[in-house]
Design an enzyme around this catalytic site. Structure first.
Site, PDB file in Angstrom:
ATOM      1  N   TYR A  61     -29.457 -60.810 -22.841  1.00 36.01           N
ATOM      2  CA  TYR A  61     -28.813 -60.610 -21.546  1.00 36.01           C
ATOM      3  C   TYR A  61     -27.401 -60.059 -21.740  1.00 36.01           C
ATOM      4  CZ  TYR A  61     -32.584 -63.441 -19.483  1.00 36.01           C
ATOM      5  OH  TYR A  61     -33.797 -63.944 -19.075  1.00 36.01           O
ATOM      6  N   SER A  62     -27.204 -58.865 -21.227  1.00 39.09           N
ATOM      7  CA  SER A  62     -25.926 -58.156 -21.389  1.00 39.09           C
ATOM      8  C   SER A  62     -25.496 -58.127 -22.850  1.00 39.09           C
ATOM      9  CB  SER A  62     -24.837 -58.789 -20.515  1.00 39.09           C
ATOM     10  OG  SER A  62     -25.154 -58.645 -19.147  1.00 39.09           O
TER      11      SER A  62
END
Length: 350
Positions: A61-62
């Site tokens: 995530y990111s």
């Protein structure tokens, strides 16, 4: 907050979990809809103040930013022993060989990277972020077991896959005396109930708790059908959103969304509360993952715990559902090709 056990374990978690994919520096993955640290920290604190102790993220995530933001906020706002941190691995984290997957090498590397980003010396729930069909399952499961024995991980979880794959994994774990999967993170909501065919009965039989992603169907269940304004994430998803909720099912989906609205009006609550309350009435569900981007969304999720639906309301919410394609185990291009053949005109990417 009334806490519940995760599956048949002794682990106490809040019946609402915060999905931290929403949090991550925009320049590291999702510039359209992710929230940077300054915006994310007050939301994480508000969730803690509401009694929520369950937080889910993933290494991808990111590009690791989600774990970093979540880890720093929990360090500052909570006692580590009071919160339950879940993260995941499998997807690419760097180019080149061994930068992805569920090999022993990747698992041993990625757990240490996640621990560093989270700023903790153990992960409460470590989940495989879908299967890695290029690695022998036994190799993956033994390596995960070794993490539990080493004290780096407390519990193991799985995510979106075919029911037969989870059954096979549980059999191998039992056969070898290895730490077993205690949870399944899957796609389940009023517009996506295909998991009721095989996965949910399996989880109930095996004592596996489910942690539900997209509980509001990318926001479709939180607004009127004719409200053209969708969530930023749903619009950014594009074709993937159409894979989750195909246009072919619009008549059924609209009828369900309209019923959610009528039930919400009858109770004087938001549509989101009704959709989340329906999930709470499904005994396989431990907690929905709420990707809260506002204080109101956290408050709505918490308020849903006090909403009791009648049997007639539950029946009405479920009545218009029609069978649809179960994409739950989709993880590679070959399987997506099969979906393209069944849904003409859809441009899907993995």
């Amino acid at each position: 907050m009334q806490y519940v056990k995760l599956g048949t374990t002794g682990l106490d978690v809040s019946p609402i979990a915060i999905g931290a994919m929403t949090y991550g520096e925009p320049d590291r993955g999702h510039p359209v809809w992710s929230l940077g640290e300054e915006a994310a920290r007050p939301l994480i604190k508000h969730a803690l103040d509401a009694g929520i102790n369950f937080f889910d993220t993933a290494n991808m995530y990111s590009n690791g930013s989600s774990e970093e933001i979540l880890g720093r906020a929990l360090t500052d706002f909570a006692d580590r022993d009071d919160v339950v941190i879940a993260t995941k691995l499998r997807h690419p984290m760097r180019p080149g060989p061994n930068g992805r997957g569920l090999s022993r090498k990747a698992i041993m590397s990625e757990v240490d990277h996640s621990l560093t980003r989270l700023g903790t010396d153990y992960i409460d729930l470590y989940q495989v972020h879908r299967n890695d069909h290029a690695t022998p399952l036994e190799e993956t499961l033994e390596a995960l077991h070794d993490l539990v024995k080493a004290g780096k991980v407390r519990y193991l979880g799985a995510s979106s896959m075919h029911a037969w794959e989870l059954a096979k994994a549980l059999h191998i774990q039992k056969q070898h005396g290895w730490a077993r999967f205690v949870s399944m993170q899957n796609h389940y909501n009023l517009l996506a109930r295909e998991e009721e065919r095989e996965m949910i009965p399996l989880c109930l039989d095996e004592g596996i708790g489910t942690i539900v992603w997209s509980p509001l169907a990318r926001g479709r269940l939180a607004r009127a059908w004719d409200d053209a304004k969708g969530t930023a994430r749903a619009e950014a998803d594009g074709a993937y959103a159409d894979l989750l909720y195909t246009p072919a099912e619009n008549a059924s989906n609209r009828a369900i969304v309209d019923t959610v609205g009528r039930v919400a009006d009858a109770h004087g609550v938001s549509r989101a509360q009704v959709a989340l309350a329906w999930l709470r009435h499904q005994r396989v569900v431990t907690a929905p993952l709420v990707g809260a981007g506002t204080i109101r969304q956290i408050d709505d999720a918490a308020a849903s715990l006090d909403l009791d639906l009648t049997d007639d309301e539950i029946s009405a919410l479920e009545a218009s559902y029609t069978p649809r394609y179960d994409f739950q185990g989709v993880s590679d291009e070959a399987e997506l090709d099969a979906i393209r053949a069944r849904i003409p005109g859809m441009a899907l990417t993995a």
